[in-house]
Design an enzyme around this catalytic site. Structure first.
Site, PDB file in Angstrom:
ATOM      1  N   ASN A   8      67.096  50.368 -16.509  1.00 25.93           N
ATOM      2  CA  ASN A   8      66.753  48.953 -16.399  1.00 25.93           C
ATOM      3  C   ASN A   8      68.006  48.263 -15.871  1.00 25.93           C
ATOM      4  OD1 ASN A   8      66.084  46.309 -16.724  1.00 25.93           O
ATOM      5  ND2 ASN A   8      65.515  46.462 -18.887  1.00 25.93           N
ATOM      6  N   ARG A  92      62.614  50.317 -14.378  1.00 23.66           N
ATOM      7  CA  ARG A  92      61.897  49.064 -14.646  1.00 23.66           C
ATOM      8  C   ARG A  92      62.100  48.145 -13.434  1.00 23.66           C
ATOM      9  NH1 ARG A  92      63.559  43.974 -17.879  1.00 23.66           N
ATOM     10  NH2 ARG A  92      61.554  42.936 -18.024  1.00 23.66           N
ATOM     11  N   HIS A 181      56.251  41.248 -18.895  1.00 27.94           N
ATOM     12  CA  HIS A 181      56.150  42.050 -20.133  1.00 27.94           C
ATOM     13  C   HIS A 181      54.915  42.951 -20.093  1.00 27.94           C
ATOM     14  CE1 HIS A 181      58.341  38.785 -22.754  1.00 27.94           C
ATOM     15  NE2 HIS A 181      59.211  39.659 -22.279  1.00 27.94           N
ATOM     16  N   ASN A 212      63.010  37.827 -27.717  1.00 27.27           N
ATOM     17  CA  ASN A 212      63.791  36.709 -27.209  1.00 27.27           C
ATOM     18  C   ASN A 212      62.992  35.997 -26.129  1.00 27.27           C
ATOM     19  OD1 ASN A 212      66.063  35.201 -27.373  1.00 27.27           O
ATOM     20  ND2 ASN A 212      67.403  36.987 -27.155  1.00 27.27           N
ATOM     21  N   GLY A 213      62.445  36.784 -25.192  1.00 27.58           N
ATOM     22  CA  GLY A 213      61.393  36.285 -24.309  1.00 27.58           C
ATOM     23  C   GLY A 213      60.086  36.473 -25.068  1.00 27.58           C
ATOM     24  N   ARG A 242      64.154  29.784 -23.508  1.00 30.57           N
ATOM     25  CA  ARG A 242      63.313  29.234 -22.427  1.00 30.57           C
ATOM     26  C   ARG A 242      62.293  28.248 -22.981  1.00 30.57           C
ATOM     27  NH1 ARG A 242      61.520  34.924 -19.983  1.00 30.57           N
ATOM     28  NH2 ARG A 242      63.299  35.884 -21.021  1.00 30.57           N
ATOM     29  N   PHE A 284      66.055  34.412 -34.427  1.00 28.80           N
ATOM     30  CA  PHE A 284      65.194  33.966 -35.520  1.00 28.80           C
ATOM     31  C   PHE A 284      65.781  34.209 -36.900  1.00 28.80           C
ATOM     32  CE2 PHE A 284      60.975  32.132 -34.819  1.00 28.80           C
ATOM     33  CZ  PHE A 284      61.148  31.813 -33.490  1.00 28.80           C
ATOM     34  N   ARG A 285      66.695  35.193 -37.008  1.00 28.33           N
ATOM     35  CA  ARG A 285      67.325  35.399 -38.320  1.00 28.33           C
ATOM     36  C   ARG A 285      68.206  34.201 -38.670  1.00 28.33           C
ATOM     37  NH1 ARG A 285      68.584  41.299 -36.167  1.00 28.33           N
ATOM     38  NH2 ARG A 285      68.683  39.973 -34.343  1.00 28.33           N
ATOM     39  N   GLY A 331      60.783  41.917 -31.304  1.00 33.73           N
ATOM     40  CA  GLY A 331      61.731  41.594 -32.374  1.00 33.73           C
ATOM     41  C   GLY A 331      61.235  40.616 -33.425  1.00 33.73           C
ATOM     42  N   GLU A 334      57.559  41.785 -34.895  1.00 36.38           N
ATOM     43  CA  GLU A 334      57.587  42.957 -35.776  1.00 36.38           C
ATOM     44  C   GLU A 334      58.297  42.677 -37.093  1.00 36.38           C
ATOM     45  OE1 GLU A 334      59.269  46.302 -33.579  1.00 36.38           O
ATOM     46  OE2 GLU A 334      58.120  45.673 -31.835  1.00 36.38           O
ATOM     47  N   ASN A 335      59.238  41.730 -37.075  1.00 32.88           N
ATOM     48  CA  ASN A 335      60.108  41.568 -38.239  1.00 32.88           C
ATOM     49  C   ASN A 335      59.949  40.288 -39.039  1.00 32.88           C
ATOM     50  OD1 ASN A 335      61.850  44.009 -38.026  1.00 32.88           O
ATOM     51  ND2 ASN A 335      62.261  43.134 -36.005  1.00 32.88           N
TER      52      ASN A 335
HETATM   53  P1  ADP Z   1      64.202  41.006 -26.055  1.00 33.65           P
HETATM   54  O1  ADP Z   1      63.264  39.956 -25.563  1.00 33.65           O
HETATM   55  O2  ADP Z   1      65.639  40.677 -25.852  1.00 33.65           O
HETATM   56  O3  ADP Z   1      63.792  42.428 -25.705  1.00 33.65           O
HETATM   57  P2  ADP Z   1      63.578  41.730 -28.814  1.00 33.65           P
HETATM   58  O4  ADP Z   1      62.136  42.082 -28.743  1.00 33.65           O
HETATM   59  O5  ADP Z   1      64.559  42.805 -29.110  1.00 33.65           O
HETATM   60  O6  ADP Z   1      64.035  40.870 -27.592  1.00 33.65           O
HETATM   61  O7  ADP Z   1      63.735  40.587 -29.914  1.00 33.65           O
HETATM   62  C1  ADP Z   1      64.971  40.035 -30.191  1.00 33.65           C
HETATM   63  C2  ADP Z   1      64.794  38.894 -31.170  1.00 33.65           C
HETATM   64  O8  ADP Z   1      64.046  39.360 -32.312  1.00 33.65           O
HETATM   65  C3  ADP Z   1      66.098  38.387 -31.757  1.00 33.65           C
HETATM   66  O9  ADP Z   1      66.665  37.410 -30.933  1.00 33.65           O
HETATM   67  C4  ADP Z   1      65.641  37.802 -33.066  1.00 33.65           C
HETATM   68  O10 ADP Z   1      65.243  36.469 -32.821  1.00 33.65           O
HETATM   69  C5  ADP Z   1      64.412  38.577 -33.440  1.00 33.65           C
HETATM   70  N1  ADP Z   1      64.621  39.476 -34.585  1.00 33.65           N
HETATM   71  C6  ADP Z   1      65.135  40.708 -34.589  1.00 33.65           C
HETATM   72  N2  ADP Z   1      65.178  41.205 -35.849  1.00 33.65           N
HETATM   73  C7  ADP Z   1      64.663  40.250 -36.645  1.00 33.65           C
HETATM   74  C8  ADP Z   1      64.421  40.126 -38.060  1.00 33.65           C
HETATM   75  N3  ADP Z   1      64.719  41.123 -38.891  1.00 33.65           N
HETATM   76  N4  ADP Z   1      63.872  38.988 -38.498  1.00 33.65           N
HETATM   77  C9  ADP Z   1      63.548  37.998 -37.662  1.00 33.65           C
HETATM   78  N5  ADP Z   1      63.763  38.039 -36.335  1.00 33.65           N
HETATM   79  C10 ADP Z   1      64.305  39.137 -35.835  1.00 33.65           C
END
Ligand code: ADP
Length: 401
Positions: A8, A92, A181, A212-213, A242, A284-285, A331, A334-335
């Protein structure tokens, strides 16, 4: 074992992984690497393998040096691409325009066709091409495959793909909804029917990719029928930095009344907006911690984010008519269990009931988080774009063998 190398390539960075295409989405890749600050005085290469991390700091004038150096580090550990059985290299590529829907074996004219799409992705496609050219030079004997971020959305119905602007102007400038995506939306949506015990050809679903996106899609019987990103990845949901959808009149206003240039507005909407623009943070954390400390800006940013997400969920429910599944991924999806609760709060009358206990389980592979009597199943399915690219590339390599 045959691996795939996934590349990528960005304008000043290269992310790469060596992946077993048969592995699961939550497994760590065999090797992952990051080349940063290409073209700057001091660059950095980070390679991870087997729980170990290796970092090299040095100047990296261009992508070729970056990949050569990375491969050199791997070779000293006996895991260089030429020492392993690599069956395919997957690249990619951000924009496939109206040309590419499927992954494409990179032969003669393909690079030129990707180059022709540069006006649609002026920052991304040139960097993707750099990665392709360098990798083909370093690994000439292996099939290289381009996997397009827009591919899954190439056949959106015209009613969803067209913008209501002058048709001649739109056509001349190739303006339409392309969506991004796509690899993630396809990877996640293809797992859902099996998880909920439905025939993939009779499954209507909404996928919420919240990283993030962020983007969402409506998928009917395996085909995307709508998605939130547009001509560019700036459209749709509120994201980390964004803005997502805004009134286009804001741009004229910022030029005429705010005295801003187009480049300043580009930077504002892509990097200084979204959750960060409203609260100061994009992770988001951190946002969650600020909300817990009763920070008003963080609370407001969160509510704007959730409100926009619910607008899209609602409109895709109507577009699909019947919804079998709503799936969270990436991110945040899932979390962050609170985001999932708030996104689907008060939708019982539409058949959506999240089970609070299931929703609170830690992130551990694909799972259903709705109650047994929820007519719409709600799921969390971890995405893994690199694995998806590895699978697509190695499938094409197998067809050649
Ligand atoms: P990208 O778009 O950069 O591929 P990801 O899918 O890896 O992003 O997501 C990154 C984002 O996920 C982080 O900026 C954060 O906001 C969020 N994130 C990651 N882990 C956690 C968590 N445990 N709790 C809440 N938000 C999380």
């Amino acid at each position: 074992m045959a691996y795939a190398l996934v590349i990528n390539s960005g304008s000043s960075s290269i992310k790469f992984q060596i992946v077993d295409p048969e592995s699961s989405a939550s497994e760590d890749p065999f090797v992952s690497g990051l080349v940063e600050q290409i073209g700057e005085q001091q660059g950095r290469i980070t390679v991870k393998h087997n729980g170990q991390k290796y970092v090299v700091q040095r100047s990296i004038p261009d992508h070729k040096v970056g990949l050569e150096e990375s491969f050199g580090i791997l070779e000293t550990k006996g895991i260089g691409p030429t020492q392993l059985d690599i069956s395919a290299v997957g690249h990619r590529v951000v924009h496939g325009g109206m040309v590419f829907s499927e992954p494409e074996l990179i032969l003669g004219p393909v690079v030129d066709m990707i180059r022709d799409l540069i006006p649609l992705a002026p920052l991304h496609n040139p960097a993707n091409i750099d990665g392709i050219e360098v990798a083909r030079e370093l690994l000439p004997g292996i099939p290289h495959v381009a996997v397009f971020d827009t591919g899954f959305f190439r056949h959106l119905p015209p009613a969803a793909a067209l913008y209501a602007i002058n048709a001649e102007v739109a056509e001349k400038n190739q303006i339409r909804r392309y969506g991004f995506h796509g690899t993630s939306h396809e990877f996640v949506s293809s797992q859902v029917p099996g998880l909920i015990g439905r025939d993939p050809l009779h499954t209507r679903q909404i996928v919420l990719h919240l990283g993030n996106g962020a983007s969402c899609s409506a998928v009917e019987n395996g085909h995307a029928i709508d998605t939130s990103m547009g001509l560019t990845p700036l459209a749709g949901l509120v994201m980390g930095t964004r803005s997502g959808d805004i009134d286009p009149g804001i741009i004229f206003h910022l030029v005429r009344q705010g005295g801003m240039t187009i480049d300043e507005i580009d930077n504002l909407l892509n990097r200084q907006s979204g959750v960060k623009g409203l609260s100061g943070v994009n992770d988001f954390r951190e946002l969650r911690a600020m909300i817990e400390e009763e920070n008003g800006d963080a609370w407001l940013a969160y509510n704007v984010y959730i409100n926009q997400l619910r607008r899209y969920i609602g409109s895709y429910m109507i577009a699909l008519g019947r919804v079998d599944a709503i799936t969270f991924t990436a991110g945040v999806g899932e979390n962050d269990q609170q985001v999932r609760l708030d996104a689907l709060d008060n939708m019982e009358m539409y058949g959506v009931k999240v089970d609070p206990e299931r929703n609170a389980q830690p992130n551990d592979g694909p799972r259903i988080i709705s109650t047994d009597d929820s007519t719409v199943k709600v799921l969390v399915v971890p995405t893994n774009e690199e694995l998806a690219i590895a699978q697509k590339a190695s499938r094409i390599a197998k067809q050649l063998a």
